[in-house]
Design a protein around this motif. Structure first.
Motif, PDB file in Angstrom:
ATOM      1  N   ARG A  47       1.079  -1.319  -0.108  1.00 16.61           N
ATOM      2  CA  ARG A  47       0.227  -0.031   0.011  1.00 16.61           C
ATOM      3  C   ARG A  47       0.963   1.156  -0.002  1.00 16.61           C
ATOM      4  NH1 ARG A  47      -3.300  -2.965   3.502  1.00 16.61           N
ATOM      5  NH2 ARG A  47      -2.421  -1.922   5.228  1.00 16.61           N
ATOM      6  N   GLU A  48       1.796   1.117   0.854  1.00 19.55           N
ATOM      7  CA  GLU A  48       2.900   2.288   0.885  1.00 19.55           C
ATOM      8  C   GLU A  48       3.544   2.762  -0.478  1.00 19.55           C
ATOM      9  OE1 GLU A  48       6.869   4.255   3.000  1.00 19.55           O
ATOM     10  OE2 GLU A  48       6.066   2.212   3.662  1.00 19.55           O
ATOM     11  N   LEU A  49       3.944   1.613  -1.125  1.00 20.30           N
ATOM     12  CA  LEU A  49       4.446   1.846  -2.593  1.00 20.30           C
ATOM     13  C   LEU A  49       3.651   2.330  -3.620  1.00 20.30           C
ATOM     14  CD1 LEU A  49       7.092   0.989  -4.168  1.00 20.30           C
ATOM     15  CD2 LEU A  49       5.667  -1.115  -4.970  1.00 20.30           C
ATOM     16  N   ALA A  50       2.294   1.891  -3.558  1.00 20.50           N
ATOM     17  CA  ALA A  50       1.235   2.279  -4.602  1.00 20.50           C
ATOM     18  C   ALA A  50       0.823   3.547  -4.243  1.00 20.50           C
ATOM     19  CB  ALA A  50      -0.028   1.304  -4.408  1.00 20.50           C
ATOM     20  N   SER A  51       0.837   3.895  -2.834  1.00 19.52           N
ATOM     21  CA  SER A  51       0.208   5.323  -2.455  1.00 19.52           C
ATOM     22  C   SER A  51       1.301   6.355  -2.832  1.00 19.52           C
ATOM     23  CB  SER A  51       0.234   5.405  -0.967  1.00 19.52           C
ATOM     24  OG  SER A  51      -0.302   6.741  -0.288  1.00 19.52           O
ATOM     25  N   ARG A  52       2.628   6.195  -2.776  1.00 21.05           N
ATOM     26  CA  ARG A  52       3.641   6.941  -3.031  1.00 21.05           C
ATOM     27  C   ARG A  52       3.901   7.047  -4.450  1.00 21.05           C
ATOM     28  NH1 ARG A  52       6.646   8.889   0.835  1.00 21.05           N
ATOM     29  NH2 ARG A  52       6.858   7.988   2.808  1.00 21.05           N
ATOM     30  N   MET A  53       3.659   6.145  -5.236  1.00 16.90           N
ATOM     31  CA  MET A  53       3.608   6.013  -6.626  1.00 16.90           C
ATOM     32  C   MET A  53       2.529   6.791  -7.389  1.00 16.90           C
ATOM     33  SD  MET A  53       5.467   5.280  -9.251  1.00 16.90           S
ATOM     34  CE  MET A  53       6.519   4.082  -9.298  1.00 16.90           C
ATOM     35  N   ALA A  54       1.483   6.702  -6.611  1.00 14.05           N
ATOM     36  CA  ALA A  54       0.356   7.667  -7.135  1.00 14.05           C
ATOM     37  C   ALA A  54       0.596   9.059  -6.813  1.00 14.05           C
ATOM     38  CB  ALA A  54      -1.072   7.071  -6.556  1.00 14.05           C
ATOM     39  N   LEU A  55       1.051   9.318  -5.867  1.00 11.62           N
ATOM     40  CA  LEU A  55       1.310  10.739  -5.401  1.00 11.62           C
ATOM     41  C   LEU A  55       2.402  11.399  -6.491  1.00 11.62           C
ATOM     42  CD1 LEU A  55       0.764  13.062  -3.686  1.00 11.62           C
ATOM     43  CD2 LEU A  55       2.396  12.293  -2.059  1.00 11.62           C
ATOM     44  N   LEU A  56       3.231  10.469  -6.652  1.00 16.49           N
ATOM     45  CA  LEU A  56       4.442  11.098  -7.578  1.00 16.49           C
ATOM     46  C   LEU A  56       3.754  11.067  -9.006  1.00 16.49           C
ATOM     47  CD1 LEU A  56       7.381  11.434  -8.574  1.00 16.49           C
ATOM     48  CD2 LEU A  56       7.500   8.959  -8.786  1.00 16.49           C
ATOM     49  N   LEU A  57       3.220  10.048  -9.525  1.00 12.51           N
ATOM     50  CA  LEU A  57       2.510  10.324 -10.742  1.00 12.51           C
ATOM     51  C   LEU A  57       1.317  11.446 -10.867  1.00 12.51           C
ATOM     52  CD1 LEU A  57       1.768   6.417 -11.587  1.00 12.51           C
ATOM     53  CD2 LEU A  57       3.477   7.956 -12.808  1.00 12.51           C
ATOM     54  N   ALA A  58       0.705  11.482  -9.669  1.00 13.68           N
ATOM     55  CA  ALA A  58      -0.391  12.794  -9.780  1.00 13.68           C
ATOM     56  C   ALA A  58       0.502  14.224 -10.014  1.00 13.68           C
ATOM     57  CB  ALA A  58      -1.012  13.010  -8.403  1.00 13.68           C
ATOM     58  N   HIS A  59       1.685  14.217  -9.186  1.00 17.45           N
ATOM     59  CA  HIS A  59       2.548  15.405  -9.458  1.00 17.45           C
ATOM     60  C   HIS A  59       3.051  15.452 -10.855  1.00 17.45           C
ATOM     61  CE1 HIS A  59       1.730  16.254  -5.327  1.00 17.45           C
ATOM     62  NE2 HIS A  59       2.274  17.481  -5.347  1.00 17.45           N
ATOM     63  N   LEU A  61       1.739  14.196 -13.411  1.00 17.37           N
ATOM     64  CA  LEU A  61       0.766  14.814 -14.373  1.00 17.37           C
ATOM     65  C   LEU A  61       0.489  16.354 -14.193  1.00 17.37           C
ATOM     66  CD1 LEU A  61      -1.921  11.786 -13.962  1.00 17.37           C
ATOM     67  CD2 LEU A  61      -0.947  12.594 -15.983  1.00 17.37           C
ATOM     68  N   LYS A  62       0.575  16.852 -13.056  1.00 15.02           N
ATOM     69  CA  LYS A  62       0.281  18.276 -12.812  1.00 15.02           C
ATOM     70  C   LYS A  62       1.504  19.199 -13.427  1.00 15.02           C
ATOM     71  CE  LYS A  62      -0.162  18.518  -8.351  1.00 15.02           C
ATOM     72  NZ  LYS A  62      -0.335  18.940  -7.050  1.00 15.02           N
ATOM     73  N   TRP A  63       2.702  18.611 -13.145  1.00 11.80           N
ATOM     74  CA  TRP A  63       3.879  19.303 -13.996  1.00 11.80           C
ATOM     75  C   TRP A  63       3.651  19.239 -15.322  1.00 11.80           C
ATOM     76  CZ3 TRP A  63       7.961  21.191 -11.191  1.00 11.80           C
ATOM     77  CH2 TRP A  63       9.217  21.814 -12.155  1.00 11.80           C
ATOM     78  N   ARG A  64       3.191  18.057 -16.169  1.00  7.51           N
ATOM     79  CA  ARG A  64       3.220  17.866 -17.343  1.00  7.51           C
ATOM     80  C   ARG A  64       1.876  19.029 -17.914  1.00  7.51           C
ATOM     81  NH1 ARG A  64       4.527  18.014 -22.241  1.00  7.51           N
ATOM     82  NH2 ARG A  64       3.810  16.526 -23.656  1.00  7.51           N
ATOM     83  N   HIS A  65       0.939  19.117 -17.257  1.00 11.00           N
ATOM     84  CA  HIS A  65      -0.404  19.641 -17.944  1.00 11.00           C
ATOM     85  C   HIS A  65      -0.566  20.892 -17.345  1.00 11.00           C
ATOM     86  CE1 HIS A  65      -2.071  16.131 -20.010  1.00 11.00           C
ATOM     87  NE2 HIS A  65      -1.386  15.451 -19.163  1.00 11.00           N
ATOM     88  N   GLN A  66       0.314  21.582 -16.411  1.00 14.83           N
ATOM     89  CA  GLN A  66       0.201  22.771 -16.096  1.00 14.83           C
ATOM     90  C   GLN A  66       1.428  23.518 -15.819  1.00 14.83           C
ATOM     91  OE1 GLN A  66      -2.400  22.317 -12.492  1.00 14.83           O
ATOM     92  NE2 GLN A  66      -3.664  23.448 -13.400  1.00 14.83           N
ATOM     93  N   PRO A  67       2.182  23.597 -16.999  1.00 15.98           N
ATOM     94  CA  PRO A  67       3.682  24.078 -16.934  1.00 15.98           C
ATOM     95  C   PRO A  67       3.779  25.332 -16.413  1.00 15.98           C
ATOM     96  CG  PRO A  67       2.701  23.760 -19.059  1.00 15.98           C
ATOM     97  CD  PRO A  67       1.743  23.459 -18.260  1.00 15.98           C
ATOM     98  N   ALA A  68       2.679  26.213 -16.509  1.00 12.12           N
ATOM     99  CA  ALA A  68       2.743  27.644 -15.911  1.00 12.12           C
ATOM    100  C   ALA A  68       2.537  27.657 -14.322  1.00 12.12           C
ATOM    101  CB  ALA A  68       1.527  28.440 -16.244  1.00 12.12           C
ATOM    102  N   ARG A  69       2.426  26.315 -13.677  1.00 15.36           N
ATOM    103  CA  ARG A  69       2.348  26.507 -12.358  1.00 15.36           C
ATOM    104  C   ARG A  69       3.442  25.575 -11.531  1.00 15.36           C
ATOM    105  NH1 ARG A  69      -3.451  25.458  -9.955  1.00 15.36           N
ATOM    106  NH2 ARG A  69      -2.371  26.230  -8.314  1.00 15.36           N
ATOM    107  N   SER A 117      -6.751  15.119 -10.942  1.00 15.61           N
ATOM    108  CA  SER A 117      -8.114  15.815 -11.656  1.00 15.61           C
ATOM    109  C   SER A 117      -8.733  16.869 -10.431  1.00 15.61           C
ATOM    110  CB  SER A 117      -8.897  14.745 -11.993  1.00 15.61           C
ATOM    111  OG  SER A 117      -8.731  14.022 -13.110  1.00 15.61           O
ATOM    112  N   GLU A 118      -8.631  16.250  -9.302  1.00 17.77           N
ATOM    113  CA  GLU A 118      -9.073  16.723  -8.177  1.00 17.77           C
ATOM    114  C   GLU A 118      -8.182  18.147  -7.943  1.00 17.77           C
ATOM    115  OE1 GLU A 118      -9.267  16.223  -3.411  1.00 17.77           O
ATOM    116  OE2 GLU A 118      -9.661  14.406  -4.401  1.00 17.77           O
ATOM    117  N   GLU A 119      -7.047  18.134  -7.841  1.00 21.72           N
ATOM    118  CA  GLU A 119      -6.175  19.167  -7.541  1.00 21.72           C
ATOM    119  C   GLU A 119      -6.111  20.247  -8.770  1.00 21.72           C
ATOM    120  OE1 GLU A 119      -2.562  17.759  -6.086  1.00 21.72           O
ATOM    121  OE2 GLU A 119      -3.625  16.699  -4.767  1.00 21.72           O
ATOM    122  N   THR A 120      -6.404  19.764 -10.127  1.00 22.18           N
ATOM    123  CA  THR A 120      -6.372  20.681 -11.132  1.00 22.18           C
ATOM    124  C   THR A 120      -7.482  20.851 -11.890  1.00 22.18           C
ATOM    125  OG1 THR A 120      -6.205  18.982 -12.883  1.00 22.18           O
ATOM    126  CG2 THR A 120      -4.099  19.794 -11.654  1.00 22.18           C
TER     127      THR A 120
END
Length: 156
Positions: A47-59, A61-69, A117-120
């Protein structure tokens, strides 16, 4: 000494089971619950591995899709999660198997997309992870323009 019930106080129960093990009093052990707790350790690590990976991937995604931020906070979270994932895998090498599991990736990717999605407020993320595992975990990789070899999704 009276036996502590597993459901009454798990900490006291665990301490008692450890004492019984060390004393070689195996007949008095609560084998069923010991086995359950051992299995839970593995589940917790996964669960820790999955949670950390999901958080990394979410960031990512945000990095990729919101370059201005893009900023230091996102960069720091990406770095921290990569370091934590590397430590998880170093300390528990058998977790590496998850990185080759398509079902695991599908669940992690779904969680990452939901977080992003929730954060962006965006909802146009890829259906599956477009990046290779080695790139995701690479401490120097911060999503350059996607090259053809990076378009092959992980886990499938």
């Amino acid at each position: 000494m009276t036996a502590t019930a597993y459901d009454d106080d798990i900490i006291a129960w665990a301490d008692e089971q450890a004492r019984l093990l060390r004393a070689g009093r195996f007949a008095q052990l609560d084998i069923a619950h010991i086995a359950e707790e051992i299995e839970d350790v593995g589940k917790s690590e996964r669960r820790e591995l999955a949670s950390r990976m999901a958080l990394l991937l979410a960031h990512l995604l945000k990095w990729r899709h919101q370059p201005a931020r893009q900023g230091n906070s996102w960069r720091r979270t990406i770095k921290e999660q990569r370091n934590a994932l590397a430590l998880c895998i170093k300390n528990t090498p058998s977790l590496k198997v998850s990185l080759d599991d398509a079902d695991w990736w599908a669940g992690v990717w779904s969680d990452a997309v939901a977080k992003a999605s929730e954060e962006t407020g965006l909802d146009d993320f890829p259906e599956s992870c477009p990046w290779r595992v080695d790139a995701i975990l690479d401490t120097d990789w911060f999503l350059p323009a996607l090259a053809g070899s990076e378009r092959a999704s992980v886990g499938g």
